[in-house]
Enzyme design. Structure first.
Site, PDB file in Angstrom:
ATOM      1  CB  THR A   1     -27.817  67.649  98.086  1.00  0.00           C
ATOM      2  OG1 THR A   1     -27.015  66.568  97.582  1.00  0.00           O
ATOM      3  CG2 THR A   1     -26.992  68.276  98.999  1.00  0.00           C
TER       4      THR A   1
ATOM      5  CB  CYS B   1     -18.082  66.867  93.415  1.00  0.00           C
ATOM      6  SG  CYS B   1     -19.060  68.430  93.345  1.00  0.00           S
TER       7      CYS B   1
ATOM      8  CG  ASP C   1       4.641  39.585  94.827  1.00  0.00           C
ATOM      9  OD1 ASP C   1       5.594  40.020  93.985  1.00  0.00           O
ATOM     10  OD2 ASP C   1       5.152  39.774  96.292  1.00  0.00           O
TER      11      ASP C   1
ATOM     12  CE1 TYR D   1       6.998  46.329  90.872  1.00  0.00           C
ATOM     13  CE2 TYR D   1       7.900  46.696  88.879  1.00  0.00           C
ATOM     14  CZ  TYR D   1       7.933  46.677  90.132  1.00  0.00           C
ATOM     15  OH  TYR D   1       9.237  47.552  90.733  1.00  0.00           O
TER      16      TYR D   1
ATOM     17  NE  ARG E   1     -18.632  70.366 105.979  1.00  0.00           N
ATOM     18  CZ  ARG E   1     -19.185  70.593 107.154  1.00  0.00           C
ATOM     19  NH1 ARG E   1     -19.952  71.649 107.045  1.00  0.00           N
ATOM     20  NH2 ARG E   1     -18.671  70.239 108.176  1.00  0.00           N
TER      21      ARG E   1
ATOM     22  NE  ARG F   1     -31.547  69.236  92.514  1.00  0.00           N
ATOM     23  CZ  ARG F   1     -31.776  68.971  93.689  1.00  0.00           C
ATOM     24  NH1 ARG F   1     -32.468  67.967  93.920  1.00  0.00           N
ATOM     25  NH2 ARG F   1     -31.594  69.811  94.542  1.00  0.00           N
TER      26      ARG F   1
ATOM     27  CD1 TRP G   1       4.085  39.476  90.422  1.00  0.00           C
ATOM     28  CD2 TRP G   1       5.026  40.196  88.856  1.00  0.00           C
ATOM     29  NE1 TRP G   1       4.943  40.150  91.294  1.00  0.00           N
ATOM     30  CE2 TRP G   1       5.841  40.736  90.347  1.00  0.00           C
ATOM     31  CE3 TRP G   1       6.112  40.472  87.796  1.00  0.00           C
ATOM     32  CZ2 TRP G   1       6.856  41.594  90.353  1.00  0.00           C
ATOM     33  CZ3 TRP G   1       7.006  41.519  88.056  1.00  0.00           C
ATOM     34  CH2 TRP G   1       7.464  41.852  89.503  1.00  0.00           C
TER      35      TRP G   1
ATOM     36  CB  CYS H   1     -18.655  68.206  89.707  1.00  0.00           C
ATOM     37  SG  CYS H   1     -20.119  67.057  90.086  1.00  0.00           S
TER      38      CYS H   1
END
Length: 480
Positions: free
Chosen positions: A30, A38, A439, A423, A41, A63, A419, A68
């Site tokens: 496009t 956005c 961890d 968390y 599709r 562009r 850590w 959106c």
């Protein structure tokens, strides 16, 4: 941010708003570039190129998308601060800020004029702040009318309407329905709670999620009764309880005590974050399940969420007392904090009789009092420093906060390392890519004792490293 296709494309598929403004996607078919949220599709993977900012996308010949509108994306630069406010303003309005105050008060809270606030909301959402507030009230009213036996007068006031007459008039004006026509249950409210329904994208690994939450509570603030997760709740001066369990394949049913009705909008937002109901598990599981180290874990527990937090300080306190000790030991110490600092409350569940400690209550303690609960002197100092920072609003432990700024502030406190910071970012800040690389359980599963090695390996788990960590922890606790 890592702009590799395998990192960014799953975010575009999930339209995850937590990454909005952190990168842009150029679509070769496009010639436009979009925000990751956005609604067009989703383009194919091979048609997408990812850019750190809008300028880079335009330099590559793309562009801006007209749907959106990349110019409205939240950013981190000072020039983006006003745009960034739009999302925070929306969250505040959805949480009921205009139910108890006015536009001028809300604008002052954000350091804006009321005119600036109206312009920001109108530009981003195409409606006025009062229109957003009206829609929020009406949708909440529609849900309560449909799903609860509350009297119409109680629905009207719970949703912030000044009178039943005003409620009936506005409801009929906008929905062309009389509120009475939506009543499925014609009886009046009985009992001490009202049901609400929270939708989510399936699957939902409810037993694992509820078990994680209840297993790290005190037993007096939260627990499991069969598959039902129950806990006490305080929102401002309102105190009560909730009881949640799956209702259908895509709905979580939550019983809410009547005492919490005045803050129901804010409570709904907190519940969605606590149970991570806005996640896109199919996209996340597809990404993590493609990794050989995680595949079996994902297959065993599809739809596993990152447990959130009802209150950021409560979560951070539990994380600190859990440093370098077992879950059982940490739970024992946390239970002493609940006994010492948690207010009493009456609920229908006999064992559930305390609220979680607040930052203000702990901040008033002295070191000797905290040490007597089973902490070392250094850890007691850490808890006290954190409690005072939160109570004095020097740090905000909530998803709306700037996660990088919060991380830096936490690391500056004595006794808080990477850590604990990661968390807290996972659960209180809702950062889906937070990752506690030091961890021990995570390093064990990867066959290393070096955090840097684990960090490098976990690059393949981006942008869902927090979900990967939860899968590993659940796998170990379940004996997988």
């Amino acid at each position: 941010m890592n702009l590799a296709t395998e990192h960014c494309y799953p975010i575009v598929q999930a339209r995850d708003a937590r990454f909005d403004g952190l990168f842009f996607v150029g679509v070769s078919s496009t010639g436009v570039y979009c925000r990751p949220v956005c609604t067009v599709r989703t383009p194919g993977r091979l048609r997408c190129t990812f850019y750190a900012n809008a300028a880079s996308a335009e330099a590559a010949g793309y562009r801006p998308c007209l749907r959106c509108r990349p110019e409205l994306a939240p950013g981190r630069a000072p020039i983006d601060s006003v745009r960034q406010s739009a999302g925070l303003l929306f969250d505040a309005i959805q949480a009921g800020a205009l139910a108890t105050g006015n536009v001028e008060d809300l604008a002052a809270d954000f350091g804006l004029s009321s005119r600036q606030l109206r312009r920001i909301v109108s530009t981003e959402y195409g409606v006025t702040p009062l229109a957003l507030e009206r829609t929020r009230r009406l949708l909440l009213a529609k849900q309560l009318l449909t799903d609860s036996p509350l009297r119409i007068v109680d629905v009207a006031f719970a949703c912030g309407f000044a009178s039943v007459r005003q409620f009936n008039r506005i409801f009929a004006q906008h929905y062309r329905l009389n509120p009475h026509t939506l009543r499925r249950n014609k009886g009046v409210q009985s009992g001490d709670s009202v049901p609400i329904k929270l939708g989510f994208r399936g699957p939902l690994a409810w037993d694992a999620l509820a078990g994680f939450l209840a297993g790290r509570g005190s037993g007096r603030t939260e627990m499991l009764q069969g598959r039902q997760y129950v806990r006490t709740v305080a929102v401002d001066e309102h105190e009560g309880w909730i009881a949640a369990q799956p209702d259908t394949g895509s709905v979580l049913k939550v019983e809410v005590s009547l005492s919490l009705l005045p803050v129901l909008p804010r409570l709904q937002i907190r519940l969605r974050r606590l149970f991570d109901l806005d996640a896109s598990p199919l996209i996340i599981d597809q990404q993590l399940g493609s990794n050989p180290r995680l595949r079996d874990m994902v297959l065993r527990t599809p739809g596993l969420r990152v447990p959130g937090a009802m209150d950021g300080f409560e979560l951070a306190l539990r994380a600190i007392v859990g440093q370098q000790v077992s879950v059982k030991s940490a739970t024992t110490v946390f239970a002493r904090f609940v006994e010492c600092f948690g207010r009493s409350i009456v609920t229908p569940f006999p064992q559930l009789d305390r609220l979680a400690p607040t930052a203000e209550a702990v901040a008033r303690a002295d070191l000797s009092q905290l040490i007597a609960l089973g902490l070392t002197g250094k850890r007691a100092a850490t808890v006290l420093a954190l409690a005072r920072a939160v109570a004095e609003k020097e740090i905000l432990l909530a998803p709306s906060a700037d996660s990088e700024q919060v991380r830096a502030t936490l690391l500056a406190l004595p006794g808080i390392g990477p850590w604990t910071t990661e968390y807290i970012a996972m659960r209180a800040l809702a950062d889906p890519d937070a990752f506690p690389a030091s961890d021990l359980a995570l390093m064990k599963i990867m066959g290393t004792d070096k955090p840097k090695v684990l960090q490098a390996e976990a690059e393949a788990w981006r942008p869902w490293r927090a979900y990967a960590a939860i899968h590993v922890w659940h796998s170990l606790s379940a004996g997988g």
